[in-house]
Enzyme design. Structure first.
Site, PDB file in Angstrom:
ATOM      1  CE  LYS A 118      -3.922   1.951   2.634  1.00  0.00           C
ATOM      2  NZ  LYS A 118      -4.773   1.781   3.835  1.00  0.00           N
ATOM      3  CB  SER A 167      -8.016   3.696   2.844  1.00  0.00           C
ATOM      4  OG  SER A 167      -7.142   3.099   3.785  1.00  0.00           O
ATOM      5  CB  SER A 206      -8.231   0.918   5.860  1.00  0.00           C
ATOM      6  OG  SER A 206      -8.942   2.123   5.862  1.00  0.00           O
TER       7      SER A 206
END
Lengths: 479, 473
Positions: free
Chosen positions: B65, B140, B164
């Site tokens: 990420k 996210s 997330s």
């Protein structure tokens, strides 16, 4: 109308750690190229996290204990949020609601100045303005040096117990001596490892006045001058019917005045909240007793001991305690030699003069102890006289040689042989008829002149007592 | 397969990059793809494997990420303000996966600074759900979830502040684990809300999840909040046969009439599957659940407002010149941050400011403690807690963008876990009528990741749901 200055101080002290408060970068920023001792942590780069330097905590606790504070057993760090280019995270990690220590005091000239709190925090960096004066005015741009970021500090806040500039100066000097003494800080004001801000107000007939805060006082003299100026300014304002405005003022040392830096309308909201990247701290009894166990005798206790045990006077004591190494040397000498009064004299007068001339480091001067011991023995045994002793001591310290060797190799032994001295006296009297006459006509001063002449011709080696006796005899014979 | 030398790392990369070439244009899972670097790495790893080195992740591709720092590789947090930020250091997790022989193939898309539940709030454009391109992958960590689901990587790392990792895992039909707070180092994870953030594995099945957790978990001296605990062998958890003797609680507060019927149905089916495995199911209560979301939306923005204050244009990233320092700050931050980030910075600044701190932040901290106590009480009665991961399957792109409050609700079942600091895993529990995956969430006691993996693994074997892939893979 009774006007009284009311002063409280905030003092920042750089802790004597090798590394910064939350990372392993070195702390010796003085003289370094800008931005050369930085890492992701002290630069506050995204993703970096602080890790507390345990040594810094120990030193801060040491200061809190030495300042007679209550140590809070559960403590924690907060974030103090504000924007400034020298603050890379845009918050400073500091202690807020639970400092390390509270309710302490420091005794200065017999008066207890109360310490409100002592806490730890990290230092910010500094801005460099590329102008001739180094000040912001007229700068086209500014540069940031982050070397100082994350350097561990303690902030010591006093209650408004100080009532004059002299007292403020004395307090800071005493505090500096204390932190140096216990190895917490080098206390160097010029290099910024000890910084002092002051809050000043004037109370009118016992009623508290509005306070101003003075920053940028970076010497003892500046503290005294700035406070004196500010007190005068506030009193003048009050007497002329004006009102003191709450604000932060800057001490301009070259002009000798304080100027307004920022007013109250810019008062900050720092949005303090507990630092989530650091766990709360528990200060254990073990840690506190470990620190107490390594705490040296504090300056005040030491001075009292010298007075009580050695019968030294206030002045002597204050000179000997002006630095820890000197006090340590004194204690070592007394332990080895005894005779505290004499040792104190020798250290204060002769030794300090030599230190000054030779630029010696007192902390490296233990070698002096056996020299001084010998000097006193040589004096006791009448081998040298007091005058010669001083020069031999100086030479011993300078060349690191034992006094008895110097005395021997230079033939400085005292001459007490009466016939040799009588010869010298006679020749001096013969050569100084004028002095002899004025002595005989009642001018006693001439005696000392003649005595000096005898010492001169005997190269200072003559036993002054014998010279005095023979001289008196010979002069009597002439009258 | 790599261990048996049937496949070499380059072959795996070939197939992964072929897949990326096929689907990435549609999905936009990645912000940065590191093809060349990956092949360079693969060569080195092959050499080490041939020498017989024991590399638990030897040659396995992993996507990171883009909020986790990678040395020398641009790390943007999907924000304009960090454009051009090349960290001079690796996050601890990156260090650890590299050491274990994994090959980093790219940085995945996310909601800017991990603020969002749909990966639509990325300065570089949204990611799409591989099961249905009209829908969001969740957020996210939507990029990391989509990449795993679509076969654009084998493993990925996400970060979970309020759900997330788990919510996008649910939307994309993969496994996502939020470990106990402190089990995985946060060093190098660009902070959103420090007291809630935790890095977690996102994988196609539970075994991979265990493998990756094993590599990234454990004490790190660079993170003061990281826990010093001895780690079990998480892979052993995947060997468990049944779940006899285990008590699973279903909190009544999580199963309301407002729940999407397809989600309710999946939970019902999951319940039966667990019963078949021998687990005992009972109803429990977590009475402070309704306060968890508002509490989260005070604490997280408060910390975010402080954590994001460092993006001021002075040291790195975007700088927009101004006539004065103040103007430079204003211009840089106005142009650098997206709407959602600005919204949360403003909320956070407000709740921390003098005069409001007690009423909001301090109160939120107190409620947070109550939420945690709810779990403490529940775990006196049951071993694990079963809930939906999200109240709905993946929603349509654009559907909730205009309504932040509605968007915030998609994390309603995941947020309490972060407030309490406990671990939770999301695994695929079934599908909606439209064929969208629906995740179930299992929560456990602090540091009981082993147990979570055991329960999840047994469920996975029982249902075989993890075998379903979009595009028939």
């Amino acid at each position: 109308m009774e006007l009284k200055p009311v002063i409280g101080l905030e003092i920042h002290c750089q802790l004597l750690t090798r590394t910064k408060l939350f990372c392993s970068c070195p702390t010796d920023y003085v003289g370094r190229e800008p931005n050369t001792i930085v890492c992701p942590v002290c630069l506050g780069l995204p993703g970096s996290l602080p890790v507390l330097n345990k040594e810094a905590l120990k030193l801060a606790l040491r200061a809190a204990i030495a300042l007679n504070c209550n140590i809070l057993r559960k403590t924690r760090f907060h974030r103090k949020n504000y924007f400034y280019p020298d603050l890379p995270k845009a918050y400073q990690i500091s202690q807020y609601d639970i400092p390390l220590g509270v309710h302490g005091y420091l005794e200065v000239n017999g008066k207890k100045v109360r310490i409100r709190r002592i806490h730890m925090e990290e230092d910010a960096g500094k801005l460099v303005h590329p102008t001739k004066t180094g000040r912001l005015e007229g700068a086209q741009y500014s540069l940031v040096d982050f070397n100082r970021c994350g350097v561990p500090l303690i902030e010591i806040v006093t209650e408004p117990d100080i009532s004059s500039p002299e007292e403020a100066k004395a307090f800071v000097m005493e505090l500096r001596s204390l932190v140096q003494h216990i190895g917490v800080s080098d206390g160097n004001m010029e290099e910024g490892s000890l910084r002092c801000d002051a809050n000043i107000s004037i109370s009118v007939d016992g009623k508290w006045g509005t306070k101003t805060e003075i920053k940028n006082m970076n010497s003892f003299k500046a503290i005294e001058r700035a406070l004196a100026y500010e007190i005068r300014r506030q009193i003048d304002t009050i007497l002329s019917g004006g009102e003191v405005v709450q604000e932060t003022r800057h001490w301009d040392d070259s002009r000798g005045i304080t100027t307004s830096l920022r007013g109250k309308e810019e008062a900050h909201d720092y949005r303090y909240f507990p630092e989530p990247d650091l766990l709360p701290l528990t200060i254990t009894d073990e840690l506190i007793s470990e620190i107490r166990a390594t705490m040296p005798e504090l300056p005040k206790a030491r001075r009292e001991r010298w007075k009580r045990d050695y019968g030294l006077g206030d002045y002597e004591v204050s000179v000997l305690s002006s630095s820890k190494p000197l006090g340590d040397l004194f204690d070592t000498c007394v332990r080895e030699i005894g005779r505290p009064k004499e040792v104190s004299n020798w250290l204060q007068v002769e030794f300090l003069r030599i230190v000054d001339e030779l630029n010696l480091r007192i902390e490296e001067s233990v070698f002096v102890v056996p020299y001084l011991k010998e000097i006193l023995e040589l004096l006791d045994n009448g081998v040298i006289n007091a005058q010669i002793a001083k020069s031999v001591f100086e030479e011993a310290v300078r060349l690191r040689r034992f006094p008895h060797e110097i005395v021997k190799s230079k033939g400085l032994e005292q001459v007490s042989d009466e016939s040799a001295i009588r010869e010298a006296v006679k020749s001096v009297l013969a050569e100084n008829q004028d002095a002899v006459h004025s002595y005989l006509s009642g001018k006693d001063k001439a005696f000392n002149f003649l005595l000096g002449q005898v010492m001169r011709v005997t190269k200072g080696k003559a036993n002054p007592a014998v010279v005095r006796k023979v001289l008196e005899e010979e002069l009597k014979a002439l009258s | 397969m790599i261990d048996k030398k049937e496949i070499i790392p380059e072959d795996i990369l070939d197939s992964i990059f072929r897949r990326i070439d096929e689907v990435e244009r549609d999905l936009h899972s990645y912000i940065t793809i590191l093809k060349e670097e990956a092949y360079d790495q693969a060569k080195i790893i092959r050499g080490r494997l041939e020498k017989g080195e024991d590399l638990p992740l030897g040659g396995i591709p992993i996507a990171i990420k883009d909020i986790i720092c990678t040395k020398g590789v641009e790390t943007t947090c999907a924000s304009k303000i960090l454009k051009g930020f090349y960290p001079p250091y690796d996050a601890t997790v990156v260090n650890r996966v590299k050491k274990a022989g994994a090959i980093i193939i790219g940085k995945t898309n996310l909601d800017e600074f991990a603020m969002g539940s749909s990966t639509e709030n990325s300065a570089f454009g949204p990611t799409r759900n591989p099961w249905c391109l009209e829908r969001v992958p969740g957020g996210s960590s939507g990029g990391s979830a989509a990449a795993v689901a679509a076969g654009e990587t084998i493993l990925s790392l996400g970060s979970d502040t309020g759900g997330s990792v788990r919510q996008p895992a649910s939307f994309c039909g993969i496994v996502g684990l939020k470990p106990t707070y402190g089990l995985v180092s946060r060093y190098g994870l660009i902070a959103y809300a420090s007291s809630l953030d935790q890095i977690g594995p996102m994988t196609k099945d539970v075994k991979d999840c265990a493998l990756l957790l094993q590599v990234i978990a454990g004490k790190d001296d660079m993170d003061s909040t990281s826990l010093n605990v001895s780690l079990p062998n998480y892979l052993d958890a995947c060997e468990a046969g049944d779940l006899r003797g285990i008590k699973l609680g279903i909190p009544k507060e999580y199963i309301s009439e407002a729940l999407d019927p397809s989600v309710a149905k999946v939970v019902e089916e999951a319940k039966r599957a667990f019963e078949r495995l021998g687990a005992k199911i009972c109803e429990i209560s977590l009475p402070h659940t309704e306060y968890a979301l508002p509490t989260y939306y005070i604490i997280a923005p408060a910390e975010a407002s402080s954590n994001l204050a460092r993006y001021d244009g002075v040291q790195y990233g975007l700088r927009i010149k101004g006539e004065s320092l103040r103007e430079m700050y204003l211009e840089t931050r106005t142009n650098g941050f997206g709407d959602e980030v600005k919204r949360r910075i403003m909320i956070g600044t407000y709740v921390l400011s003098a005069g409001y701190y007690d009423a909001f932040y301090l109160k939120a901290l107190k409620v947070r403690r109550l939420v945690k106590m709810d779990f403490d009480e529940a775990f006196k009665v049951v071993d694990y807690i079963l809930t939906p991961t999200s109240p709905t399957p993946a929603f349509r792109i654009g559907e909730k963008v205009e309504d932040p409050l509605l968007m915030y609700l998609s994390d309603i079942f995941t947020v309490p876990v972060n407030l309490a600091g406990i671990p939770a895993i999301s695994i695929n529990g079934g599908f909606s009528q439209e064929g969208l995956p629906i995740g179930i969430q299992i929560m456990g006691r602090a540091l009981d990741e082993f147990g979570l993996l055991k329960v999840a693994s047994a469920f996975e074997r029982e249902t075989e749901l993890h075998a379903y892939r979009p595009y028939g893979r």
